[in-house]
Scaffold this active site. Sequence first.
Site, PDB file in Angstrom:
ATOM      1  N   LYS A  11       0.734  -1.345  -0.145  1.00 37.94           N
ATOM      2  CA  LYS A  11       0.285   0.120   0.061  1.00 37.94           C
ATOM      3  C   LYS A  11       0.853   1.103   0.178  1.00 37.94           C
ATOM      4  CE  LYS A  11      -3.922  -2.188   2.026  1.00 37.94           C
ATOM      5  NZ  LYS A  11      -5.060  -2.177   3.327  1.00 37.94           N
ATOM      6  N   ARG A  87      -2.374 -14.342   4.656  1.00 40.69           N
ATOM      7  CA  ARG A  87      -3.236 -13.510   5.697  1.00 40.69           C
ATOM      8  C   ARG A  87      -2.313 -13.849   7.091  1.00 40.69           C
ATOM      9  NH1 ARG A  87      -7.486  -9.989   4.264  1.00 40.69           N
ATOM     10  NH2 ARG A  87      -8.638 -10.780   6.291  1.00 40.69           N
ATOM     11  N   THR A  93      -5.619  -6.825  10.711  1.00 40.15           N
ATOM     12  CA  THR A  93      -5.679  -5.399  10.092  1.00 40.15           C
ATOM     13  C   THR A  93      -5.174  -4.473  10.897  1.00 40.15           C
ATOM     14  OG1 THR A  93      -7.837  -6.418   9.449  1.00 40.15           O
ATOM     15  CG2 THR A  93      -7.575  -4.284   9.009  1.00 40.15           C
ATOM     16  N   HIS A 117      -2.160  -5.412   1.456  1.00 36.90           N
ATOM     17  CA  HIS A 117      -3.410  -5.918   1.199  1.00 36.90           C
ATOM     18  C   HIS A 117      -3.210  -7.504   1.130  1.00 36.90           C
ATOM     19  CE1 HIS A 117      -7.307  -7.076  -0.422  1.00 36.90           C
ATOM     20  NE2 HIS A 117      -6.703  -7.668  -1.469  1.00 36.90           N
TER      21      HIS A 117
HETATM   22  P1  ATP Z   1      -7.072  -5.588   2.985  1.00 43.33           P
HETATM   23  O1  ATP Z   1      -8.741  -6.114   2.678  1.00 43.33           O
HETATM   24  O2  ATP Z   1      -6.614  -4.467   2.779  1.00 43.33           O
HETATM   25  O3  ATP Z   1      -6.299  -6.664   2.963  1.00 43.33           O
HETATM   26  P2  ATP Z   1      -8.408  -6.603   5.800  1.00 43.33           P
HETATM   27  O4  ATP Z   1      -8.860  -7.781   4.795  1.00 43.33           O
HETATM   28  O5  ATP Z   1      -7.330  -6.963   6.854  1.00 43.33           O
HETATM   29  O6  ATP Z   1      -7.424  -5.579   4.764  1.00 43.33           O
HETATM   30  P3  ATP Z   1     -10.656  -5.335   5.578  1.00 43.33           P
HETATM   31  O7  ATP Z   1     -11.756  -5.146   6.553  1.00 43.33           O
HETATM   32  O8  ATP Z   1     -10.965  -5.890   4.555  1.00 43.33           O
HETATM   33  O9  ATP Z   1      -9.262  -5.506   6.265  1.00 43.33           O
HETATM   34  O10 ATP Z   1     -10.484  -3.592   5.340  1.00 43.33           O
HETATM   35  C1  ATP Z   1      -9.925  -3.166   4.084  1.00 43.33           C
HETATM   36  C2  ATP Z   1      -8.895  -2.002   4.573  1.00 43.33           C
HETATM   37  O11 ATP Z   1      -9.708  -0.908   5.148  1.00 43.33           O
HETATM   38  C3  ATP Z   1      -7.968  -2.351   5.515  1.00 43.33           C
HETATM   39  O12 ATP Z   1      -6.841  -2.964   5.192  1.00 43.33           O
HETATM   40  C4  ATP Z   1      -7.645  -0.884   5.909  1.00 43.33           C
HETATM   41  O13 ATP Z   1      -6.822  -0.223   5.205  1.00 43.33           O
HETATM   42  C5  ATP Z   1      -9.234  -0.358   6.000  1.00 43.33           C
HETATM   43  N1  ATP Z   1      -9.769  -0.247   7.321  1.00 43.33           N
HETATM   44  C6  ATP Z   1     -10.481  -1.458   7.866  1.00 43.33           C
HETATM   45  N2  ATP Z   1     -11.002  -1.110   8.933  1.00 43.33           N
HETATM   46  C7  ATP Z   1     -10.860   0.205   9.012  1.00 43.33           C
HETATM   47  C8  ATP Z   1     -10.997   1.120  10.097  1.00 43.33           C
HETATM   48  N3  ATP Z   1     -11.897   0.581  11.338  1.00 43.33           N
HETATM   49  N4  ATP Z   1     -10.706   2.325  10.140  1.00 43.33           N
HETATM   50  C9  ATP Z   1     -10.152   2.886   9.136  1.00 43.33           C
HETATM   51  N5  ATP Z   1      -9.678   2.063   7.898  1.00 43.33           N
HETATM   52  C10 ATP Z   1     -10.056   0.842   7.946  1.00 43.33           C
HETATM   53 MG    MG Z   2     -10.175  -7.391   3.291  1.00 41.51          MG
END
Ligand code: ATP
Ligand code: MG
Length: 139
Positions: A11, A87, A93, A117
Site C-alpha cells: 500500500k 493472511r 488489520t 493487502h
Molecule cells: P485488506 O482487505 O486491505 O487486506 P483486511 O482484509 O485486513 O485488509 P478489511 O476489513 O478488508 O481488512 O478492510 C480493508 C481496509 O480498509 C483495511 O486494510 C484498512 O486499510 C481499511 N480499514 C479497515 N477497517 C478500518 C477502520 N476501522 N478504520 C479505518 N480504515 C479501516
Molecule cells: Mg479485506
Amino acid sequence: MSGNKTFTMIKPDAVADGHTGAIIKMIEEAGFKVVAMKKTQLTSEQAGQFYAVHKERPFYADLCRYMSSGAIVPMILEKSNAVADFRTLIGATDPAKADEGTVRKLYAKSIEANAIHGSDSDENAAIEGSFFFAGTEQY
Ligand code: ATP
Ligand code: MG
C-alpha cells in the site's frame, strides 16, 4: 480444496517509506513465488471499485483517498494454501493486534495505513488479480 494463488498489494504508506524491497523479501522467504508484479497508482474511483465491498462503511471515503494517495505494488503470488498462509504472514488489520514478526506488525502505521493487502478468499484472489493483471503474462 484451497487454491494456490493469492493477490496482494503493497500500500502507499509502505511504498513511500521505502519498504517495498523488505516486504517482497519477507514474502519470498515465506515460500511465495511472485508470478506477476508492477508499480502503479490508483485513481480514487479505481480504489473505490477495488474496495466496493466496504462502500457502506464509515471509513470508505478515507480509504479511497489513502489508497489513491501514492504508488502501490500489486502482485499475484503462488504457494500451496496461498490465501490463508498469506493472511497469516501479513497479520491482523490493526497493527496493534498483529502478531510479532508479521508484515503489518513491522511496517503498518495504523488500522488504515496498514502497509499491505491480502485477498480473503480464493474467489476474491481471482477477481482482484484480474483487476490489475487481466491479459498479462504470469511467470
Ligand atoms: P485488506 O482487505 O486491505 O487486506 P483486511 O482484509 O485486513 O485488509 P478489511 O476489513 O478488508 O481488512 O478492510 C480493508 C481496509 O480498509 C483495511 O486494510 C484498512 O486499510 C481499511 N480499514 C479497515 N477497517 C478500518 C477502520 N476501522 N478504520 C479505518 N480504515 C479501516
Ligand atoms: Mg479485506
